[in-house]
Scaffold this motif. Structure first.
Motif, PDB file in Angstrom:
ATOM      1  N   LEU A  22      29.884  59.057 -23.425  1.00 55.58           N
ATOM      2  CA  LEU A  22      28.986  59.146 -22.264  1.00 55.58           C
ATOM      3  C   LEU A  22      28.714  60.591 -21.877  1.00 55.58           C
ATOM      4  O   LEU A  22      27.586  60.944 -21.526  1.00 55.58           O
ATOM      5  N   SER A  23      29.728  61.436 -21.947  1.00 51.31           N
ATOM      6  CA  SER A  23      29.535  62.861 -21.629  1.00 51.31           C
ATOM      7  C   SER A  23      28.531  63.505 -22.575  1.00 51.31           C
ATOM      8  O   SER A  23      27.693  64.303 -22.152  1.00 51.31           O
ATOM      9  N   SER A  24      28.598  63.134 -23.844  1.00 52.57           N
ATOM     10  CA  SER A  24      27.669  63.713 -24.826  1.00 52.57           C
ATOM     11  C   SER A  24      26.238  63.222 -24.622  1.00 52.57           C
ATOM     12  O   SER A  24      25.300  63.822 -25.124  1.00 52.57           O
ATOM     13  N   GLN A  25      26.079  62.144 -23.845  1.00 51.18           N
ATOM     14  CA  GLN A  25      24.755  61.578 -23.584  1.00 51.18           C
ATOM     15  C   GLN A  25      24.225  61.939 -22.199  1.00 51.18           C
ATOM     16  O   GLN A  25      23.222  61.389 -21.750  1.00 51.18           O
ATOM     17  N   GLY A  26      24.908  62.835 -21.504  1.00 55.06           N
ATOM     18  CA  GLY A  26      24.399  63.310 -20.224  1.00 55.06           C
ATOM     19  C   GLY A  26      24.992  62.679 -18.987  1.00 55.06           C
ATOM     20  O   GLY A  26      24.613  63.029 -17.869  1.00 55.06           O
ATOM     21  N   ILE A  27      25.920  61.748 -19.136  1.00 57.51           N
ATOM     22  CA  ILE A  27      26.604  61.163 -17.982  1.00 57.51           C
ATOM     23  C   ILE A  27      27.735  62.111 -17.596  1.00 57.51           C
ATOM     24  O   ILE A  27      28.492  62.569 -18.454  1.00 57.51           O
ATOM     25  N   SER A  28      27.874  62.382 -16.320  1.00 62.71           N
ATOM     26  CA  SER A  28      28.971  63.212 -15.847  1.00 62.71           C
ATOM     27  C   SER A  28      30.168  62.307 -15.538  1.00 62.71           C
ATOM     28  O   SER A  28      30.205  61.646 -14.497  1.00 62.71           O
ATOM     29  N   VAL A  29      31.116  62.248 -16.461  1.00 61.65           N
ATOM     30  CA  VAL A  29      32.311  61.429 -16.251  1.00 61.65           C
ATOM     31  C   VAL A  29      33.265  62.249 -15.387  1.00 61.65           C
ATOM     32  O   VAL A  29      33.880  63.197 -15.859  1.00 61.65           O
ATOM     33  N   VAL A  30      33.354  61.874 -14.114  1.00 58.78           N
ATOM     34  CA  VAL A  30      34.144  62.650 -13.160  1.00 58.78           C
ATOM     35  C   VAL A  30      35.610  62.258 -13.162  1.00 58.78           C
ATOM     36  O   VAL A  30      36.446  62.970 -12.600  1.00 58.78           O
ATOM     37  N   GLY A  31      35.924  61.117 -13.796  1.00 63.38           N
ATOM     38  CA  GLY A  31      37.317  60.704 -13.864  1.00 63.38           C
ATOM     39  C   GLY A  31      37.495  59.411 -14.619  1.00 63.38           C
ATOM     40  O   GLY A  31      36.526  58.708 -14.919  1.00 63.38           O
ATOM     41  N   VAL A  32      38.750  59.127 -14.938  1.00 62.51           N
ATOM     42  CA  VAL A  32      39.124  57.879 -15.580  1.00 62.51           C
ATOM     43  C   VAL A  32      40.339  57.323 -14.849  1.00 62.51           C
ATOM     44  O   VAL A  32      41.092  58.064 -14.212  1.00 62.51           O
ATOM     45  N   ALA A  33      40.510  56.011 -14.948  1.00 64.84           N
ATOM     46  CA  ALA A  33      41.647  55.346 -14.315  1.00 64.84           C
ATOM     47  C   ALA A  33      42.094  54.203 -15.211  1.00 64.84           C
ATOM     48  O   ALA A  33      41.274  53.585 -15.893  1.00 64.84           O
ATOM     49  N   GLN A  34      43.389  53.927 -15.188  1.00 70.44           N
ATOM     50  CA  GLN A  34      43.931  52.853 -16.019  1.00 70.44           C
ATOM     51  C   GLN A  34      44.347  51.623 -15.227  1.00 70.44           C
ATOM     52  O   GLN A  34      44.743  50.626 -15.819  1.00 70.44           O
ATOM     53  N   ASP A  35      44.256  51.680 -13.907  1.00 71.88           N
ATOM     54  CA  ASP A  35      44.594  50.507 -13.101  1.00 71.88           C
ATOM     55  C   ASP A  35      43.854  50.582 -11.764  1.00 71.88           C
ATOM     56  O   ASP A  35      43.169  51.561 -11.460  1.00 71.88           O
ATOM     57  N   GLY A  36      44.017  49.531 -10.984  1.00 73.23           N
ATOM     58  CA  GLY A  36      43.307  49.437  -9.712  1.00 73.23           C
ATOM     59  C   GLY A  36      43.649  50.535  -8.723  1.00 73.23           C
ATOM     60  O   GLY A  36      42.769  51.072  -8.054  1.00 73.23           O
ATOM     61  N   ALA A  37      44.921  50.884  -8.634  1.00 71.61           N
ATOM     62  CA  ALA A  37      45.330  51.921  -7.681  1.00 71.61           C
ATOM     63  C   ALA A  37      44.696  53.264  -8.039  1.00 71.61           C
ATOM     64  O   ALA A  37      44.182  53.972  -7.156  1.00 71.61           O
ATOM     65  N   GLN A  38      44.720  53.615  -9.325  1.00 71.98           N
ATOM     66  CA  GLN A  38      44.085  54.861  -9.753  1.00 71.98           C
ATOM     67  C   GLN A  38      42.581  54.804  -9.520  1.00 71.98           C
ATOM     68  O   GLN A  38      41.965  55.810  -9.148  1.00 71.98           O
ATOM     69  N   ALA A  39      41.995  53.644  -9.731  1.00 72.08           N
ATOM     70  CA  ALA A  39      40.548  53.490  -9.533  1.00 72.08           C
ATOM     71  C   ALA A  39      40.157  53.712  -8.078  1.00 72.08           C
ATOM     72  O   ALA A  39      39.218  54.460  -7.791  1.00 72.08           O
ATOM     73  N   ILE A  40      40.872  53.073  -7.153  1.00 69.16           N
ATOM     74  CA  ILE A  40      40.548  53.226  -5.730  1.00 69.16           C
ATOM     75  C   ILE A  40      40.746  54.676  -5.305  1.00 69.16           C
ATOM     76  O   ILE A  40      39.910  55.252  -4.592  1.00 69.16           O
ATOM     77  N   ALA A  41      41.827  55.301  -5.747  1.00 68.78           N
ATOM     78  CA  ALA A  41      42.055  56.716  -5.422  1.00 68.78           C
ATOM     79  C   ALA A  41      40.934  57.583  -5.987  1.00 68.78           C
ATOM     80  O   ALA A  41      40.443  58.500  -5.317  1.00 68.78           O
ATOM     81  N   GLY A  42      40.504  57.276  -7.217  1.00 67.14           N
ATOM     82  CA  GLY A  42      39.423  58.034  -7.828  1.00 67.14           C
ATOM     83  C   GLY A  42      38.100  57.846  -7.117  1.00 67.14           C
ATOM     84  O   GLY A  42      37.341  58.800  -6.929  1.00 67.14           O
ATOM     85  N   VAL A  43      37.801  56.633  -6.720  1.00 68.19           N
ATOM     86  CA  VAL A  43      36.569  56.364  -5.979  1.00 68.19           C
ATOM     87  C   VAL A  43      36.577  57.152  -4.672  1.00 68.19           C
ATOM     88  O   VAL A  43      35.592  57.801  -4.304  1.00 68.19           O
ATOM     89  N   ASP A  44      37.709  57.126  -3.971  1.00 67.08           N
ATOM     90  CA  ASP A  44      37.808  57.822  -2.685  1.00 67.08           C
ATOM     91  C   ASP A  44      37.708  59.337  -2.825  1.00 67.08           C
ATOM     92  O   ASP A  44      37.058  59.994  -2.022  1.00 67.08           O
TER      93      ASP A  44
END
Length: 125
Positions: A22-44
């Motif tokens: 995705l990064s090579s196609q112009g999407i800015s990947v601002v983060g990754v998460a492997q579970d719900g807790a990491q996802a919510i923290a990343g969204v926030d």
């Protein structure tokens, strides 16, 4: 494009491959998460425009996480869109997809900047 994206998947290998692609196609990947807790923290903390959420996350389903993300951002009065992703057939989960706050479903094999943009513009796929 300017799309800021957070990718949520329990597979480190998939996260790395999707981030590179995705990064090579112009999407800015601002983060990754492997579970719900990491996802919510990343969204926030990262405030992405879109969160790609794997349907099967192990202990928590992607459907449940999509609902948690929607409730979290609604409470903070800003928007993020969720796209559910999976390597499983969309038809297997059609009823759950229709009841989900996710704007679309994208097959992992078809994941690209173009499919993300199309999903965001066209709604449910």
């Amino acid at each position: 494009m300017g799309i800021r994206c957070l990718i949520v998947d329990d597979s480190a290998a998939f996260l790395a491959a999707a981030e590179r692609a995705l990064s090579s196609q112009g999407i800015s990947v601002v983060g990754v998460a492997q579970d719900g807790a990491q996802a919510i923290a990343g969204v926030d903390s990262l405030r992405p425009d879109v969160v790609l959420v794997d349907v099967y996350l192990g202990a928590e389903s992607g459907f449940a996480l999509a609902e948690r993300i929607e409730a979290d951002v609604r409470a903070r009065r800003w928007a993020v869109q969720v796209i559910l992703i999976s390597s499983h057939d969309k038809d297997e989960m059609m009823d759950l997809l229709q009841d989900s706050p996710a704007v679309a479903f994208v097959d992992k094999a078809e994941l690209s900047a173009q499919t993300i943009q199309g999903a965001l513009e066209g709604g449910r796929t």
